[in-house]
Design an enzyme around this catalytic site. Sequence first.
Site, PDB file in Angstrom:
ATOM      1  N   ASP A  94       0.870  -1.181   0.000  1.00 20.10           N
ATOM      2  CA  ASP A  94       0.000   0.000   0.000  1.00 20.10           C
ATOM      3  C   ASP A  94       0.908   1.233   0.000  1.00 20.10           C
ATOM      4  OD1 ASP A  94      -1.715  -2.162   0.632  1.00 20.10           O
ATOM      5  OD2 ASP A  94      -3.073  -0.832   1.722  1.00 20.10           O
ATOM      6  N   LYS A 155      -6.848   3.204  -3.527  1.00 19.41           N
ATOM      7  CA  LYS A 155      -7.270   3.161  -2.126  1.00 19.41           C
ATOM      8  C   LYS A 155      -7.712   4.548  -1.689  1.00 19.41           C
ATOM      9  CE  LYS A 155      -5.310   1.962   2.429  1.00 19.41           C
ATOM     10  NZ  LYS A 155      -4.159   1.353   3.114  1.00 19.41           N
ATOM     11  N   LYS A 183      -9.960  -0.155  -2.867  1.00 24.07           N
ATOM     12  CA  LYS A 183      -9.838  -0.433  -1.435  1.00 24.07           C
ATOM     13  C   LYS A 183     -10.359   0.744  -0.638  1.00 24.07           C
ATOM     14  CE  LYS A 183      -6.618  -1.620   2.289  1.00 24.07           C
ATOM     15  NZ  LYS A 183      -5.271  -2.126   2.641  1.00 24.07           N
TER      16      LYS A 183
END
Length: 217
Positions: A94, A155, A183
Amino acid sequence: MPEQDLDPCPYIDHALLDPQAHPQEVERLCAEADRFGFASVCVYPCHVQLARDYLLKSQVAVGTVIGFPSGASTSNVKLYEAMEAVENGAMELDVVINFGWLKSGQTNLLHQDIAQICQESGVPVKAILELSKLSPEEQALAAEICMDAGVSFLKTGTGWAGGATVEMVKFLKEFSRGRVGVKASGGIKTREQAIALINAGATRIGTSQGATIAKSR
């Protein structure tokens, strides 16, 4: 799929991103992820090897954060952090984008920052966009740059600047048109929240409350 029939567990990235977390907490996180069948755990880079060793015989992936939470490390530092994490067992990354470059129009630098990690790490990269801090134009630009750079997921944010919303997820789903996963992360504490975000288009749910969500079925 009707909301009452949806099990959020396979979508959950079970996160422990407290800087004061100790090994016993990491092991508990991993045990919960394995027990409930979560998609992954997400820990700081210093805990990747411990998580990998614990989950060696599990289907749960080990993820970590890169450039977290500011995204303002140099590209070389981010790349080194990413490659070391993969060497230690990280299966997903991430990565926080460089917001200063985005806001100042240095899009080539932003693209290169993310693209080199995507190309050299060999694992799925989730670009952390921090949507709550971006204008609609910046949101679209950041999403397009990251997709072009080769990310596997967009994300919503770090969770340190506000929570994920259904509107954020819908935007990322519609903008990406299925090219990448979405996400949702930040402030997701209940099963109802998780299901609403999944129904809106989230393919992963980042939360530190995975066990609570799983037990509330």
